[in-house]
Motif scaffolding. Structure first.
Motif, short mmCIF file in Angstrom:
data_model
loop_
_atom_site.label_atom_id
_atom_site.label_comp_id
_atom_site.label_asym_id
_atom_site.label_seq_id
_atom_site.Cartn_x
_atom_site.Cartn_y
_atom_site.Cartn_z
N VAL A 167 63.66 80.88 9.21
CA VAL A 167 62.73 80.41 8.19
C VAL A 167 61.39 80.19 8.87
CG1 VAL A 167 64.53 79.30 6.81
CG2 VAL A 167 63.34 77.98 8.55
N TYR A 168 60.34 80.15 8.07
CA TYR A 168 58.99 80.01 8.62
C TYR A 168 58.37 78.73 8.07
CZ TYR A 168 59.81 84.71 10.21
OH TYR A 168 60.35 85.81 10.85
N VAL A 169 57.80 77.96 8.98
CA VAL A 169 57.38 76.60 8.68
C VAL A 169 55.88 76.44 8.94
CG1 VAL A 169 57.63 74.18 9.34
CG2 VAL A 169 59.66 75.65 9.17
N ARG A 170 55.16 75.89 7.96
CA ARG A 170 53.76 75.56 8.16
C ARG A 170 53.69 74.17 8.80
NH1 ARG A 170 52.08 75.80 3.28
NH2 ARG A 170 52.30 73.59 2.81
N PRO A 171 53.14 74.06 10.02
CA PRO A 171 53.10 72.75 10.68
C PRO A 171 52.14 71.80 9.98
CG PRO A 171 51.88 74.38 11.96
CD PRO A 171 52.56 75.13 10.85
N VAL A 231 59.95 62.95 14.45
CA VAL A 231 58.52 63.27 14.32
C VAL A 231 58.37 64.42 13.32
CG1 VAL A 231 56.43 64.00 15.52
CG2 VAL A 231 58.11 62.56 16.70
N PRO A 232 57.53 64.30 12.30
CA PRO A 232 57.36 65.38 11.33
C PRO A 232 56.87 66.67 11.99
CG PRO A 232 56.41 63.34 10.49
CD PRO A 232 56.77 63.09 11.92
N VAL A 233 57.50 67.78 11.63
CA VAL A 233 57.13 69.09 12.17
C VAL A 233 56.36 69.91 11.15
CG1 VAL A 233 58.02 71.27 13.10
CG2 VAL A 233 59.10 69.10 13.75
N GLY A 234 56.89 70.06 9.95
CA GLY A 234 56.21 70.85 8.91
C GLY A 234 57.15 71.13 7.76
N LEU A 243 50.89 71.04 26.11
CA LEU A 243 51.24 72.33 25.53
C LEU A 243 51.45 72.13 24.04
CD1 LEU A 243 51.98 75.34 26.16
CD2 LEU A 243 54.37 74.58 26.24
N LEU A 244 50.67 72.84 23.23
CA LEU A 244 50.72 72.65 21.78
C LEU A 244 51.95 73.30 21.18
CD1 LEU A 244 46.95 73.23 20.89
CD2 LEU A 244 48.13 71.09 21.43
N ALA A 245 52.36 72.78 20.02
CA ALA A 245 53.61 73.24 19.39
C ALA A 245 53.50 74.65 18.85
CB ALA A 245 54.01 72.28 18.26
N ASN A 246 52.30 75.20 18.72
CA ASN A 246 52.16 76.57 18.22
C ASN A 246 52.10 77.59 19.34
OD1 ASN A 246 49.62 75.76 19.11
ND2 ASN A 246 48.54 77.02 17.61
#
Length: 343
Positions: free
Chosen positions: A253-257, A234-237, A172-175
């Motif tokens: 807040v909104y994060v660019r992965p 683990v880096p998220v974005g 299952l992808l993080a998006n």
């Protein structure tokens, strides 16, 4: 099938059964009663997907062989064959080069976080048993893969394992909108929860509504109990937009992965968690700011100052000319006196 009343009733019944199964699956969560059927489907369709991916890999050579087999052995056919082989070789080299780069980046990321990983390749997009943002990878229970393991690549967090078959697994992808992971802000350690939004940036709900954040701030995974389903660090974005603080208990807040979910290939499943939290060690190094170029501009003198300088220069030139004239006159007088005294 003929369009009859019985066929229509059968169609309506099948649709009703499908919606009922979806509802039961969603409400069941991890303890879904259809999980056994999902695993059975993974066991059946997994080898097929794996085999199809293996067969498609050398597709360029196969197409060239089939096309050339029915052509006459003329010079034109030989040239076309050589051209096709050259293109296939170049394409294969580029693909292999890209894979090597992805694998190298993955190993560096795993080394920085001290993660024990099992390398895998994405062989299918979307699971045969669902409609979520998922991919199928070519490792499964035989390779030591278990449910709720973290999946990453060289860029950062990819997702988590949800279904495991004998030789394949579903990630299952993080998006995905049903995906949630605990996050921690770099340096400030502010905690939150990131939720997928499809093609849009991740939405992170910070627990501190008064947290000081700004675009460019970076996040990593906070980690789970017993490191399942997520290991820490683990880096998220990075943050691209911050909602104005409205005085609430939480803040969005909104994060660019970091991960590009539409172009996944080489990934790694974390089969062994690090002994200690790597904190921010896995985040990529920030680019150094470009040096500032300083330009010195000498101001021109004002009109009045320029006029005064010109006048002074003219005065100096006039005095110099007068001095030269006086010296000439003195020299002429001396010459005349010498002429008068000559016998």
């Amino acid at each position: 099938m003929r369009d009859t009343r019985e066929s229509r009733l059968l169609l309506v019944l099948l649709i009703a059964i499908a919606f009922a199964l979806i509802t039961v699956d969603i409400r069941g969560g991890q303890e879904s009663p259809v999980d056994g059927a999902r695993q059975a489907a993974a066991a059946v369709f997994g080898p097929v997907e794996n085999g199809v991916a293996a067969a498609v890999d050398p597709v360029g050579n196969a197409i060239g062989a089939v096309r050339d087999s029915g052509e006459r052995h003329t010079r034109l056919a030989a040239l076309e064959k050589e051209n096709a082989e050259l293109k296939a070789k170049l394409g294969s080299d580029d693909r292999n080069r890209n894979r090597l780069n992805e694998l190298d980046t993955l190993l560096k990321t795993a080394g920085a976080g001290q993660y024990g990983i099992k390398g895998a390749q994405v062989v299918a997009i979307g699971a045969a048993q669902g409609f979520s943002w998922t991919v199928t990878i070519d490792v499964g229970a035989r390779d030591g893969i278990r449910r709720d393991m973290t999946v990453l690549n060289g860029a950062g967090l990819v997702g988590r394992v949800t279904t495991v078959g004998p030789s394949t697994s579903t990630v299952l992808l993080a998006n995905d909108p049903d995906f949630t992971v605990g996050t921690r802000m770099e340096k400030s350690d502010e905690l939150g929860f990131a939720t997928g939004q499809g093609n849009s940036p991740l939405r992170v709900q910070l627990l501190n509504g008064k947290a000081k954040v700004k675009p460019g701030d970076r996040l990593v995974t906070f980690g789970s109990r017993a490191d399942k389903p997520f290991v820490p660090g683990v880096p998220v974005g990075e943050i691209v937009r911050v909602d104005p603080a409205g005085g609430g208990l939480t803040r969005n807040v909104y994060v660019r992965p970091y991960v590009g979910f539409t172009k996944l290939d080489i990934v790694g499943v974390v089969v062994q968690a690090p002994r200690s939290d790597p904190r921010d060690a896995v985040l990529p190094q920030k680019p150094k700011p470009a040096p500032t170029v300083t330009v010195t501009v000498t101001p021109k003198p004002a009109d009045g100052q320029q006029t005064g300088q010109d006048q002074n220069q003219a005065g100096q030139n006039q005095n110099q000319n007068q001095g030269q004239n006086q010296a000439g006159q003195n020299q002429a007088g001396q010459n005349q006196n010498q002429g008068d005294t000559t016998p």
